[in-house]
Design an enzyme around this catalytic site. Sequence first.
Site, PDB file in Angstrom:
ATOM      1  N   ILE A   1       0.958  -1.142   0.054  1.00  0.00           N
ATOM      2  CA  ILE A   1       0.145   0.045  -0.010  1.00  0.00           C
ATOM      3  C   ILE A   1       0.943   1.342  -0.029  1.00  0.00           C
ATOM      4  O   ILE A   1       1.978   1.201   0.804  1.00  0.00           O
ATOM      5  CB  ILE A   1      -1.056   0.123   1.232  1.00  0.00           C
ATOM      6  CG1 ILE A   1      -1.954   0.994   0.957  1.00  0.00           C
ATOM      7  CG2 ILE A   1      -0.177  -0.195   2.433  1.00  0.00           C
ATOM      8  CD1 ILE A   1      -3.060   0.979   2.100  1.00  0.00           C
TER       9      ILE A   1
ATOM     10  N   VAL B   1       1.349   5.716  -1.497  1.00  0.00           N
ATOM     11  CA  VAL B   1       0.870   6.841  -1.833  1.00  0.00           C
ATOM     12  C   VAL B   1       1.754   7.700  -2.249  1.00  0.00           C
ATOM     13  O   VAL B   1       3.065   7.928  -1.953  1.00  0.00           O
ATOM     14  CB  VAL B   1      -0.103   7.570  -0.630  1.00  0.00           C
ATOM     15  CG1 VAL B   1      -0.542   8.868  -1.068  1.00  0.00           C
ATOM     16  CG2 VAL B   1      -1.080   6.849  -0.022  1.00  0.00           C
TER      17      VAL B   1
ATOM     18  N   GLU C   1       2.839  -6.518   7.291  1.00  0.00           N
ATOM     19  CA  GLU C   1       4.250  -5.992   7.679  1.00  0.00           C
ATOM     20  C   GLU C   1       4.614  -4.452   7.446  1.00  0.00           C
ATOM     21  O   GLU C   1       3.938  -3.961   6.613  1.00  0.00           O
ATOM     22  CB  GLU C   1       5.354  -6.823   7.149  1.00  0.00           C
ATOM     23  CG  GLU C   1       5.260  -8.310   7.520  1.00  0.00           C
ATOM     24  CD  GLU C   1       4.425  -9.220   6.577  1.00  0.00           C
ATOM     25  OE1 GLU C   1       4.069 -10.211   7.098  1.00  0.00           O
ATOM     26  OE2 GLU C   1       3.863  -8.674   5.443  1.00  0.00           O
TER      27      GLU C   1
ATOM     28  N   ASN D   1       8.720   3.347  10.084  1.00  0.00           N
ATOM     29  CA  ASN D   1       7.554   4.197   9.251  1.00  0.00           C
ATOM     30  C   ASN D   1       6.648   4.454  10.396  1.00  0.00           C
ATOM     31  O   ASN D   1       5.403   3.812  10.260  1.00  0.00           O
ATOM     32  CB  ASN D   1       7.092   3.241   8.078  1.00  0.00           C
ATOM     33  CG  ASN D   1       6.018   3.854   7.018  1.00  0.00           C
ATOM     34  OD1 ASN D   1       5.694   4.930   7.437  1.00  0.00           O
ATOM     35  ND2 ASN D   1       5.684   3.281   5.993  1.00  0.00           N
TER      36      ASN D   1
ATOM     37  N   TYR E   1      -2.337   2.244  10.870  1.00  0.00           N
ATOM     38  CA  TYR E   1      -2.686   0.983  10.987  1.00  0.00           C
ATOM     39  C   TYR E   1      -3.160   0.644  12.361  1.00  0.00           C
ATOM     40  O   TYR E   1      -4.408   0.297  12.554  1.00  0.00           O
ATOM     41  CB  TYR E   1      -1.543   0.001  11.037  1.00  0.00           C
ATOM     42  CG  TYR E   1      -0.847   0.073   9.491  1.00  0.00           C
ATOM     43  CD1 TYR E   1      -1.775   0.129   8.220  1.00  0.00           C
ATOM     44  CD2 TYR E   1       0.365   0.025   9.373  1.00  0.00           C
ATOM     45  CE1 TYR E   1      -1.165   0.214   7.245  1.00  0.00           C
ATOM     46  CE2 TYR E   1       0.823  -0.132   7.904  1.00  0.00           C
ATOM     47  CZ  TYR E   1       0.381   0.159   6.985  1.00  0.00           C
ATOM     48  OH  TYR E   1       0.676   0.076   5.518  1.00  0.00           O
TER      49      TYR E   1
END
Length: 179
Positions: free
Chosen positions: A102, A104, A135, A140, A147
């Site tokens: 995922i 952006v 994961e 990050n 999450y």
Amino acid sequence: MWGTLEKIKDFMIYDADREFYAKIFPDSVGRKDLMRLRKMRSSDLPGVMAIERANYHAPWGEDIFRDCFKANYSCWVCEENDTVLGYSILSISVGEAHVLNICVATAEQGQGIGRKMLQNLIETARGRAETMFLEVRPSNTVAIALYEDMGFNEIGIRKGYYPAENGREDALMLALQIF
């Protein structure tokens, strides 16, 4: 009839009324509401690859994305005015869903696009999987905050999972129950 409607929904998730209201009442609809989520196509790969290369030290190659198509993974893009702003890939098998990627575009980060894509992946998996896994690099912190805000919990660590500039970086393993 319902099968056809589900196929159309799978192809594109978009509310045309929002676009109409945005034209008539420009302040009534936010930018995020006008972003379209739709299934990724091979023609999206140049835009996806540009985002991938800009965000990762060791980016996936185009062949990996093509393999995701072949494996029939759930591959999505978020776009605005025919420009890919982000993408997400989900594998679902044997009651488990796994967020494989995922991402952006760097200029678009912090505007809710990642959240919008993650919500879409959760809804895609709902009813087909009981648990969603992913994961993430411990470095990050922005992604980890997203999450956790979406209900994911840390369940373990994968040692040396990610390539890094100076060797390897561990991965935090997260899970979300989506009964």
